[in-house]
Design a protein around this motif. Structure first.
Motif, short mmCIF file in Angstrom:
data_model
loop_
_atom_site.label_atom_id
_atom_site.label_comp_id
_atom_site.label_asym_id
_atom_site.label_seq_id
_atom_site.Cartn_x
_atom_site.Cartn_y
_atom_site.Cartn_z
N ARG A 131 0.05 -16.65 -3.94
CA ARG A 131 0.91 -15.92 -3.00
C ARG A 131 2.34 -15.85 -3.53
O ARG A 131 3.02 -14.84 -3.40
CB ARG A 131 0.88 -16.60 -1.62
CG ARG A 131 -0.42 -16.39 -0.88
CD ARG A 131 -0.36 -16.87 0.56
NE ARG A 131 -0.25 -18.31 0.68
CZ ARG A 131 -1.25 -19.18 0.67
NH1 ARG A 131 -2.49 -18.74 0.51
NH2 ARG A 131 -1.05 -20.48 0.80
N THR A 147 -4.54 -13.48 3.10
CA THR A 147 -3.92 -12.33 2.45
C THR A 147 -5.03 -11.51 1.80
O THR A 147 -6.20 -11.90 1.85
CB THR A 147 -2.91 -12.75 1.35
OG1 THR A 147 -3.64 -13.23 0.22
CG2 THR A 147 -1.97 -13.84 1.86
N SER A 176 0.85 -9.21 4.87
CA SER A 176 1.30 -8.58 3.63
C SER A 176 0.28 -7.57 3.09
O SER A 176 0.01 -7.50 1.89
CB SER A 176 1.62 -9.64 2.56
OG SER A 176 2.65 -10.50 3.05
#
Lengths: 328, 328
Positions: free
Chosen positions: B324, A306, A120
């Motif tokens: 997230r 992430t 992402s």
């Protein structure tokens, strides 16, 4: 010693990554992998080979980080957990609602193989997410606003192209200035979908098509346009290509919140992107995080990460001492 | 279990930290330490004690992180390396040129004691530095611009107060709109000091003072004003207090750079702060990094860190899964 990068998928994003590597002297392009016939794919970098996607695992010792340039709908949910078996990987998975399950799939495979997978990565999710996190941590109890545009929305352009009588189309998402100003003032307004963005459509219609009907179909299209003030312009294919050939985008993340014993003082944090090319900017972020994936793995780390999990210093080619001296 | 915070130094910044803790339910104020007579210091939080600064080491088992709220000129160079012997610490050391030596002193002491010391936390250095680093990593070969204001510069206000015949003064640093616009356009202009900022001064003069001479002295003052277009307004002490009592500040960090095989596309990244209270915002950043210092130490880390070394997730009270889901 340079970081050897592989690219899987050679569309706008893959080509953007190739250009990004050229801007980073500590990296080199090792190979490009494609699901098309490799003979048919012409890349920009001299002396670098194009292979079939299925050949990627054989090259695992020649590539430090594989940057995955497929789409979020069907490519990445399969490719990222598969490729992280052989490589450190970075992807730009952007289906917000499915990030948790994508994370879990990549994490399981990455822990098993001992690689790092950063998912992402891009600007939203990506740089916008980072700014939401920093803003929330610094101004708890505040309010978040995200505006997109002015920019081309691929999904909305595609939706228009499916309307009967339409040959081609380009849709721009445009933030409403007065809404932006209200947010910047610190007044923490409640804004409806319609108040935040307008949509502007440039449409090439078939000869003799019912323009009135096309316009009505577009502006009332549920999910895509019905909740917005939408303008439709009919133009020629030539004008579309000449005036609307680029893929600009951008937007704003704004955090507004109060501090003080009795919330006396207001603060506004604004992060803005103005991008001439959406895919090339996304690629540039992917390339910076490829450096981080390489370093984290060298430090012995593995698993899915992430942008939230990566210390900023990992993104820079400069060492800590130089960073503190020149950028702190 | 809450994170127990100590505050060393109870001026604007220390009081800001106290307010910041109140906005973060996972933290509590454990104690305040002062070099003044503790009896003379009245704090806002009920039931929390004020101690002499010299008593701090005795409280080492009652405090998870000590936030150091002294000044960069003489306090922090001594206090940070000393306090990190007993506590995890966070400071806002902001003398850019001396950061490397401050880092080394804190790092040596922190490694020895097994604590984490995060230095130079705030907005510049701090959030502005982070944005310079992210911008440089994503758009290598681009150009950085930092603008400050509109805001009160304490150093410049003090300089005016030292002019003969001046009772009190407030100086605002103001970014020049046309320079900002030129940078935002992506034209990568070369800007002189004078082109980037103007300075506006509100001055309370003694009765019968030579106003013309005061104005001349200010606008020609080397280092402080000579390189800027400076305006001087003479006002009454009452007006100064009524209209210029706040400590607003802020500014812009802009990174502009090109991507593409032949640098075809331009991108502009802009980070903007608009702060009603400079010390309260700085304090809010300090409090978020106190959480990070606590966590990094719990993970077994020690040594000196800066904002560059701290993964963003460390700043948030939310866990990875929730981050997230809600912010990515």
């Amino acid at each position: 010693m340079t970081i050897k990068i592989g690219i899987l998928g050679y569309g706008n994003l893959g080509r953007g990554v190739e250009c990004g590597i050229r801007h980073n002297p500590d990296m080199e392009l090792a190979a490009v992998f494609t699901r098309r016939d490799p003979e048919s794919v012409k890349i920009l970098t001299e002396g670098v080979k194009v292979y079939r996607a299925s050949e990627a695992p054989e090259k695992k010792d020649e590539i430090d980080v594989m940057i995955l340039c497929g789409g979020s709908a069907t490519d990445l949910p399969e490719q990222t957990p598969e490729m992280v078996k052989y490589f450190n990987v970075v992807d730009s998975f952007d289906t917000h609602a499915k990030i948790p399950q994508h994370f879990d799939a990549v994490d399981a495979a990455a822990r098993k193989s001992g690689h790092v997978g950063i998912i992402s990565v891009g600007w939203d999710p990506g740089m916008f997410s980072l700014n939401r996190l920093y803003g929330n941590a610094i101004l708890p109890g505040g309010k978040d606003y995200t505006f997109w545009g002015k920019g081309v929305s691929q999904g909305h352009s595609d939706a228009i192209r499916r309307v009967e009588g339409v040959i081609d189309a380009r849709q721009y998402t445009i933030p409403v200035d007065s809404a932006l100003e209200a947010v910047r003032s610190g007044s923490n307004p409640e804004l409806t979908t319609r108040q935040k963005h307008t949509r502007e459509c440039f449409v090439v219609a078939e000869e003799g098509a019912d323009l009135k009907k096309i316009e009505e179909t577009i502006v009332h299209m549920p999910n895509y346009f019905a909740d917005y003030d939408t303008t439709v312009h009919f133009i020629s294919q030539e004008e579309l290509q000449r005036e609307h050939g680029g893929i600009p985008h951008g937007g704003f993340v704004i955090r507004s919140g109060r501090t003080g014993w009795t919330d006396d003082n207001n603060h506004v944090i604004e992060y803005r992107l103005k991008l001439d090319s959406n895919p090339e900017f996304t690629s540039s972020v992917l390339v910076a995080y490829a450096r981080a994936a390489y370093r984290l793995n060298k430090e012995g780390k593995s698993g899915c990460k992430t942008v939230f999990d990566v210390a900023p210093a990992c993104l820079s080619p400069l060492d800590g001492k130089e960073l503190r001296r020149s950028l702190l």
